[in-house]
Motif scaffolding. Structure first.
Motif, PDB file in Angstrom:
ATOM      1  N   SER A  66       5.366 -10.158   0.733  1.00 51.09           N
ATOM      2  CA  SER A  66       4.927  -8.877  -0.103  1.00 51.09           C
ATOM      3  C   SER A  66       5.590  -7.429   0.068  1.00 51.09           C
ATOM      4  CB  SER A  66       3.630  -8.674   0.338  1.00 51.09           C
ATOM      5  OG  SER A  66       2.914  -7.469  -0.394  1.00 51.09           O
ATOM      6  N   ARG A  67       5.704  -6.611  -0.768  1.00 48.66           N
ATOM      7  CA  ARG A  67       6.532  -5.490  -0.589  1.00 48.66           C
ATOM      8  C   ARG A  67       5.529  -4.470   0.054  1.00 48.66           C
ATOM      9  NH1 ARG A  67       8.542  -6.281  -6.053  1.00 48.66           N
ATOM     10  NH2 ARG A  67      10.669  -7.173  -5.700  1.00 48.66           N
ATOM     11  N   LYS A  68       4.139  -4.980   0.041  1.00 49.98           N
ATOM     12  CA  LYS A  68       3.183  -4.182   0.703  1.00 49.98           C
ATOM     13  C   LYS A  68       3.098  -4.413   1.991  1.00 49.98           C
ATOM     14  CE  LYS A  68       0.885  -3.145  -3.760  1.00 49.98           C
ATOM     15  NZ  LYS A  68      -0.435  -3.468  -4.572  1.00 49.98           N
ATOM     16  N   GLY A  69       3.451  -3.775   3.109  1.00 48.98           N
ATOM     17  CA  GLY A  69       3.135  -4.198   4.395  1.00 48.98           C
ATOM     18  C   GLY A  69       4.400  -4.539   5.249  1.00 48.98           C
ATOM     19  N   ASP A  73       1.711  -8.492   9.027  1.00 45.76           N
ATOM     20  CA  ASP A  73       0.749  -7.911   8.168  1.00 45.76           C
ATOM     21  C   ASP A  73      -0.020  -9.160   7.687  1.00 45.76           C
ATOM     22  OD1 ASP A  73       1.180  -5.225   9.078  1.00 45.76           O
ATOM     23  OD2 ASP A  73       1.505  -4.516   6.900  1.00 45.76           O
ATOM     24  N   LEU A  75      -2.816 -10.314   5.090  1.00 53.30           N
ATOM     25  CA  LEU A  75      -3.134  -9.702   3.375  1.00 53.30           C
ATOM     26  C   LEU A  75      -4.281 -10.723   3.019  1.00 53.30           C
ATOM     27  CD1 LEU A  75       0.163  -9.500   1.838  1.00 53.30           C
ATOM     28  CD2 LEU A  75      -1.186  -7.551   2.960  1.00 53.30           C
ATOM     29  N   GLU A  81      -6.627 -12.660  -8.082  1.00 53.71           N
ATOM     30  CA  GLU A  81      -5.636 -12.137  -7.200  1.00 53.71           C
ATOM     31  C   GLU A  81      -4.562 -13.169  -6.997  1.00 53.71           C
ATOM     32  OE1 GLU A  81      -7.290  -7.947  -5.323  1.00 53.71           O
ATOM     33  OE2 GLU A  81      -7.641  -9.909  -4.360  1.00 53.71           O
ATOM     34  N   ILE A 120       2.313 -11.855   6.058  1.00 52.31           N
ATOM     35  CA  ILE A 120       3.945 -11.592   5.787  1.00 52.31           C
ATOM     36  C   ILE A 120       4.980 -11.908   6.851  1.00 52.31           C
ATOM     37  CG2 ILE A 120       5.408  -9.744   5.389  1.00 52.31           C
ATOM     38  CD1 ILE A 120       2.896  -8.018   4.338  1.00 52.31           C
TER      39      ILE A 120
END
Length: 164
Positions: A66-69, A73, A75, A81, A120
């Motif tokens: 993921s680009r978020k985190g 991390d 998620l 989703e 991640i």
């Protein structure tokens, strides 16, 4: 009630092993009711169709790019989703999971509730053993799986409590 906790991943690719390691820890450390199945799905895909079909709650533990985190991390994704995430494939088994989820939706056997507990990864290099980031995420990710089970009314009991 029919619940499945499914750990997926390849233990030969560093942090790709996280989903498998989460379900191993769950089985080793906790007692679950008979209606909760725990499965090491490895890198299987369509072979998991019958196991995943018609579940009241399907909980998937996996490595998630993921680009978020940042690496390590945890998620949490729910319901619609989850299939969206698997359209961005990071490994061969995710192609299989995307196909299985699509097939389940097509046949009307899609789980009533779907939760993905993703970690991640710091590395997906060929190597046995996870990075320190993934190792540190194992316990928080396991606790998220337990929280998802409890949301469905499952009594999750530590094996230590059973032996006291």
């Amino acid at each position: 009630m029919r619940i499945l906790v499914l750990g997926v991943g390849n233990i030969l690719l560093t942090d790709e092993a996280i989903g498998v390691r989460i379900v191993e820890a769950l089985e080793q450390r906790y007692v679950l009711p008979d209606y909760v199945d725990v499965l090491d799905g490895g890198t299987a895909g369509m072979e998991l169709l019958s196991e995943m079909a018609d579940r009241d709650h399907l909980i998937i533990a996996d490595a998630v790019v993921s680009r978020k985190g940042v690496p390590g991390d945890v998620l949490i994704l729910r319901d619609d989703e989850v299939p969206t995430l698997f359209t961005n494939k990071i490994s061969p088994h995710q192609l299989g999971l995307a196909d299985v989820l699509s097939a389940l939706r097509f046949t009307g056997e899609f789980p009533r509730k779907l939760t993905l507990v993703g970690v991640i990864p710091a590395s997906l290099e060929p190597k046995i053993g996870m990075t320190t980031e993934a190792e540190a995420a194992l316990e928080p990710a396991l606790q998220q799986v337990i929280a998802a089970l409890r949301e469905s009314g499952v009594e999750v009991v530590s094996r230590e409590v059973c032996y006291e």
